[in-house]
Design a protein around this motif. Structure first.
Motif, PDB file in Angstrom:
ATOM      1  N   ALA A 134       0.835  -1.196   0.000  1.00 37.95           N
ATOM      2  CA  ALA A 134       0.000   0.000   0.000  1.00 37.95           C
ATOM      3  C   ALA A 134       0.870   1.247   0.000  1.00 37.95           C
ATOM      4  N   PHE A 135       0.385   2.269  -0.688  1.00 41.24           N
ATOM      5  CA  PHE A 135       1.063   3.571  -0.640  1.00 41.24           C
ATOM      6  C   PHE A 135       0.042   4.674  -0.866  1.00 41.24           C
ATOM      7  N   ALA A 136       0.343   5.850  -0.336  1.00 39.76           N
ATOM      8  CA  ALA A 136      -0.563   6.987  -0.419  1.00 39.76           C
ATOM      9  C   ALA A 136      -0.478   7.634  -1.800  1.00 39.76           C
ATOM     10  N   PRO A 137      -1.562   8.242  -2.274  1.00 42.13           N
ATOM     11  CA  PRO A 137      -1.502   8.980  -3.543  1.00 42.13           C
ATOM     12  C   PRO A 137      -0.438  10.075  -3.538  1.00 42.13           C
ATOM     13  N   SER A 138      -0.193  10.650  -2.364  1.00 47.03           N
ATOM     14  CA  SER A 138       0.825  11.699  -2.276  1.00 47.03           C
ATOM     15  C   SER A 138       2.234  11.176  -2.491  1.00 47.03           C
ATOM     16  N   ALA A 139       2.412   9.828  -2.401  1.00 44.45           N
ATOM     17  CA  ALA A 139       3.735   9.244  -2.624  1.00 44.45           C
ATOM     18  C   ALA A 139       4.053   9.081  -4.106  1.00 44.45           C
ATOM     19  N   VAL A 140       3.063   9.284  -4.983  1.00 45.14           N
ATOM     20  CA  VAL A 140       3.248   9.087  -6.420  1.00 45.14           C
ATOM     21  C   VAL A 140       3.716  10.399  -7.061  1.00 45.14           C
ATOM     22  N   SER A 141       4.815  10.328  -7.792  1.00 54.58           N
ATOM     23  CA  SER A 141       5.314  11.472  -8.558  1.00 54.58           C
ATOM     24  C   SER A 141       5.052  11.231 -10.036  1.00 54.58           C
ATOM     25  N   LEU A 142       4.714  12.276 -10.766  1.00 59.28           N
ATOM     26  CA  LEU A 142       4.414  12.167 -12.189  1.00 59.28           C
ATOM     27  C   LEU A 142       5.438  12.957 -13.007  1.00 59.28           C
ATOM     28  N   PHE A 143       5.801  12.377 -14.155  1.00 59.27           N
ATOM     29  CA  PHE A 143       6.813  12.986 -15.031  1.00 59.27           C
ATOM     30  C   PHE A 143       6.372  12.853 -16.481  1.00 59.27           C
ATOM     31  N   ARG A 144       6.892  13.758 -17.311  1.00 60.81           N
ATOM     32  CA  ARG A 144       6.657  13.646 -18.750  1.00 60.81           C
ATOM     33  C   ARG A 144       7.521  12.549 -19.352  1.00 60.81           C
ATOM     34  N   GLU A 145       8.773  12.439 -18.847  1.00 63.77           N
ATOM     35  CA  GLU A 145       9.716  11.428 -19.324  1.00 63.77           C
ATOM     36  C   GLU A 145      10.082  10.502 -18.185  1.00 63.77           C
ATOM     37  N   ARG A 146      10.634   9.349 -18.544  1.00 69.31           N
ATOM     38  CA  ARG A 146      11.027   8.390 -17.509  1.00 69.31           C
ATOM     39  C   ARG A 146      12.071   9.018 -16.597  1.00 69.31           C
ATOM     40  N   PRO A 147      11.837   8.978 -15.258  1.00 68.65           N
ATOM     41  CA  PRO A 147      12.761   9.651 -14.339  1.00 68.65           C
ATOM     42  C   PRO A 147      14.058   8.883 -14.136  1.00 68.65           C
ATOM     43  N   ASP A 148      15.118   9.629 -13.856  1.00 71.82           N
ATOM     44  CA  ASP A 148      16.405   9.051 -13.480  1.00 71.82           C
ATOM     45  C   ASP A 148      16.609   9.271 -11.982  1.00 71.82           C
ATOM     46  N   GLY A 149      17.742   8.838 -11.469  1.00 76.35           N
ATOM     47  CA  GLY A 149      18.075   9.133 -10.075  1.00 76.35           C
ATOM     48  C   GLY A 149      17.949   7.905  -9.194  1.00 76.35           C
ATOM     49  N   SER A 150      17.490   8.122  -7.950  1.00 76.54           N
ATOM     50  CA  SER A 150      17.439   7.047  -6.956  1.00 76.54           C
ATOM     51  C   SER A 150      16.495   5.937  -7.407  1.00 76.54           C
ATOM     52  N   PRO A 151      16.749   4.699  -6.964  1.00 78.10           N
ATOM     53  CA  PRO A 151      15.908   3.570  -7.371  1.00 78.10           C
ATOM     54  C   PRO A 151      14.440   3.823  -7.036  1.00 78.10           C
ATOM     55  N   ARG A 152      13.581   3.595  -7.984  1.00 76.78           N
ATOM     56  CA  ARG A 152      12.155   3.831  -7.810  1.00 76.78           C
ATOM     57  C   ARG A 152      11.376   2.701  -8.461  1.00 76.78           C
ATOM     58  N   ASN A 153      10.104   2.625  -8.096  1.00 76.24           N
ATOM     59  CA  ASN A 153       9.147   1.855  -8.871  1.00 76.24           C
ATOM     60  C   ASN A 153       8.593   2.813  -9.926  1.00 76.24           C
ATOM     61  N   THR A 154       8.825   2.495 -11.167  1.00 74.51           N
ATOM     62  CA  THR A 154       8.356   3.378 -12.236  1.00 74.51           C
ATOM     63  C   THR A 154       7.510   2.585 -13.228  1.00 74.51           C
ATOM     64  N   TRP A 155       6.510   3.244 -13.787  1.00 75.69           N
ATOM     65  CA  TRP A 155       5.694   2.617 -14.813  1.00 75.69           C
ATOM     66  C   TRP A 155       5.063   3.699 -15.684  1.00 75.69           C
ATOM     67  N   ARG A 156       4.775   3.291 -16.907  1.00 72.14           N
ATOM     68  CA  ARG A 156       4.130   4.197 -17.839  1.00 72.14           C
ATOM     69  C   ARG A 156       2.620   4.083 -17.645  1.00 72.14           C
ATOM     70  N   ALA A 157       1.947   5.210 -17.569  1.00 74.40           N
ATOM     71  CA  ALA A 157       0.521   5.211 -17.242  1.00 74.40           C
ATOM     72  C   ALA A 157      -0.234   6.187 -18.137  1.00 74.40           C
ATOM     73  N   THR A 158      -1.531   5.951 -18.219  1.00 67.85           N
ATOM     74  CA  THR A 158      -2.428   6.838 -18.962  1.00 67.85           C
ATOM     75  C   THR A 158      -3.355   7.526 -17.975  1.00 67.85           C
ATOM     76  N   VAL A 159      -3.472   8.839 -18.087  1.00 70.85           N
ATOM     77  CA  VAL A 159      -4.357   9.606 -17.217  1.00 70.85           C
ATOM     78  C   VAL A 159      -5.816   9.317 -17.609  1.00 70.85           C
ATOM     79  N   SER A 160      -6.606   8.846 -16.645  1.00 72.70           N
ATOM     80  CA  SER A 160      -8.013   8.562 -16.928  1.00 72.70           C
ATOM     81  C   SER A 160      -8.954   9.565 -16.268  1.00 72.70           C
ATOM     82  N   GLY A 161      -8.434  10.363 -15.346  1.00 70.20           N
ATOM     83  CA  GLY A 161      -9.277  11.359 -14.688  1.00 70.20           C
ATOM     84  C   GLY A 161      -8.442  12.369 -13.942  1.00 70.20           C
ATOM     85  N   VAL A 162      -8.935  13.608 -13.893  1.00 72.65           N
ATOM     86  CA  VAL A 162      -8.264  14.687 -13.169  1.00 72.65           C
ATOM     87  C   VAL A 162      -9.342  15.502 -12.463  1.00 72.65           C
ATOM     88  N   HIS A 163      -9.236  15.633 -11.140  1.00 70.92           N
ATOM     89  CA  HIS A 163     -10.201  16.457 -10.427  1.00 70.92           C
ATOM     90  C   HIS A 163      -9.583  16.988  -9.143  1.00 70.92           C
TER      91      HIS A 163
END
Length: 410
Positions: free
Chosen positions: A331-360
């Motif tokens: 489990a993780f909080a929504p606030s723990a998720v960072s969003l980027f235009r390009e694949r991020p570099d730097g410290s080891p992370r869980n990264t995945w490509r996603a499609t935005v389905s809603g914004v509010h």
């Protein structure tokens, strides 16, 4: 004569069949304890409350309060109330004995000792089946819509319960006046329900329930009918009265704030069954279903732990900050998720490509719903949302640090 055993509280196994829906819930509440039944609409919470009050027939199981059996269906089915007869109903309510014709003969024959529906630990010589009518149960109920008698003023509404139980008129009205004073309504005794605000009506309903000195207090969404400001003030008052109630209390709600603020323990009910039980801290820290995760604002996944990773059924692997073996939740909080235009570099992370389905908007943040290998919610600032130009259909990269993911046994 009161034959109830002191300090045992509620011990119930509630089984109610309604065609495609089945409630099967075990519930124990100690004297002085408040337990909240929390769950979505249709989960079976109100059915459980109505069964405890005697307003809903059990299909199987039992209800015992302070050592007195109140309800056990005959042969695992609905009890034949006509077979009991009024004299046995009255005796059952008053003494906890004599639940039907030929009871003594059945006890002598041993029939009462072989009931396959008897709960573990029950004495073998106890009654085989019983149904105590609602009016003979030491139970007070605060209904969602309060159900005050519209033709009676506040004083007589509260006095009704004691009067119904045989208390004299003067004594019952004196008791009612005392309870109205306790809930801060001394100046409203002559007002009828139509002349009361929602918060005042709620307090009259609570006073009416408590005036009968119930061994069990039942509250069905007691704050749902109130506006936000009245709800806040009334919740504080209700908590004070629940803390001072010496009997057991069961609160039915779908509001997690009410459950966390008013109850000592939570029982989360989904599809007629308890899916998680514990105090507020343990449940919010380690949710076990999507419903609970949504209530507490977490992204939740179930998979299999191996080392510091949890592999999900989809094949995606989450790196976590805690080693775990076997079936596990992550489990993780929504606030723990960072969003980027390009694949991020730097410290080891869980990264995945996603499609935005809603914004509010979500409070002070923007809640972004993501589809892809992981369905997740992300909270970003309005500035970040504007910078990323987030909109449905857009592709982004999502990332969560391993240290932000909590894993625990399933």
């Amino acid at each position: 004569m009161n034959t109830e055993s002191p300090n045992t509280g509620l011990d119930a196994h509630l089984v109610v069949d309604r065609g495609e829906f089945r409630l099967d819930l075990r519930l124990r509440v100690a004297p002085g304890e408040t337990v909240a039944l929390l769950g979505p609409n249709g989960a079976g919470k109100t059915t459980a409350l109505r069964a405890l009050a005697g307003l809903e027939s059990l299909s199987a199981g039992r209800i015992a309060l302070n050592g007195t059996l109140l309800d056990r269906p005959k042969n695992g089915g609905e009890i034949d109330r006509a077979e009991l007869g009024p004299e046995n109903q009255n005796r059952s309510a008053a003494t906890g004995r004599g639940t039907g014709p030929n009871t003594a003969a059945r006890r002598r024959s041993g029939a009462l000792n072989t009931d396959p529906n008897r709960e573990p630990g029950e004495p073998a010589d106890g009654p085989r089946y019983r149904w105590v009518p609602p009016e003979h149960r030491r139970i007070g109920v605060v209904f969602q819509d309060y159900l005050l008698f519209p033709h009676l003023n506040a004083l007589d509404n509260v006095a009704f319960g004691p009067r119904r139980r045989g208390t004299g008129r003067a004594e019952a009205r004196s008791l009612a006046a005392d309870w109205l004073a306790r809930v801060g309504l001394s100046d409203f005794t002559r007002r009828r329900p139509a002349q009361l605000s929602g918060g005042q009506a709620q307090r009259v309903a609570l006073a009416r329930a408590l005036a009968t000195d119930p061994a069990l207090l039942l509250l069905d969404e007691p704050l749902a009918a109130l506006d936000a400001r009245t709800r806040l003030d009334t919740r504080v008052e209700l908590h004070r009265h629940l803390a001072g109630h010496s009997g057991a209390a069961v609160l039915v709600t779908h509001d997690p704030v009410d459950a966390l603020m008013l109850a000592d323990r939570l029982v989360v009910v989904e599809d007629g069954r308890a899916v998680q039980e514990g105090d507020g801290e343990s449940i919010t820290a380690r949710p076990r279903t999507d419903y609970i995760a949504r209530l507490v604002g977490l992204n939740l996944y179930r998979g299999r732990g191996s080392g510091s990773a949890v592999r999900l059924p989809s094949g995606t692997t989450l790196q976590t900050g805690e080693p775990l073996e076997g079936e596990a939740f992550a489990a993780f909080a929504p606030s723990a998720v960072s969003l980027f235009r390009e694949r991020p570099d730097g410290s080891p992370r869980n990264t995945w490509r996603a499609t935005v389905s809603g914004v509010h908007r979500h409070g002070d943040h923007i809640r972004v719903q993501l589809e892809g290998p992981l369905r997740a919610a992300a909270d970003v600032t309005p500035a970040a949302a504007a910078h990323l130009r987030l909109e449905p259909g857009q592709t982004v990269w999502a990332a969560v640090k391993a240290s932000e993911i909590r894993s625990y046994p399933a």
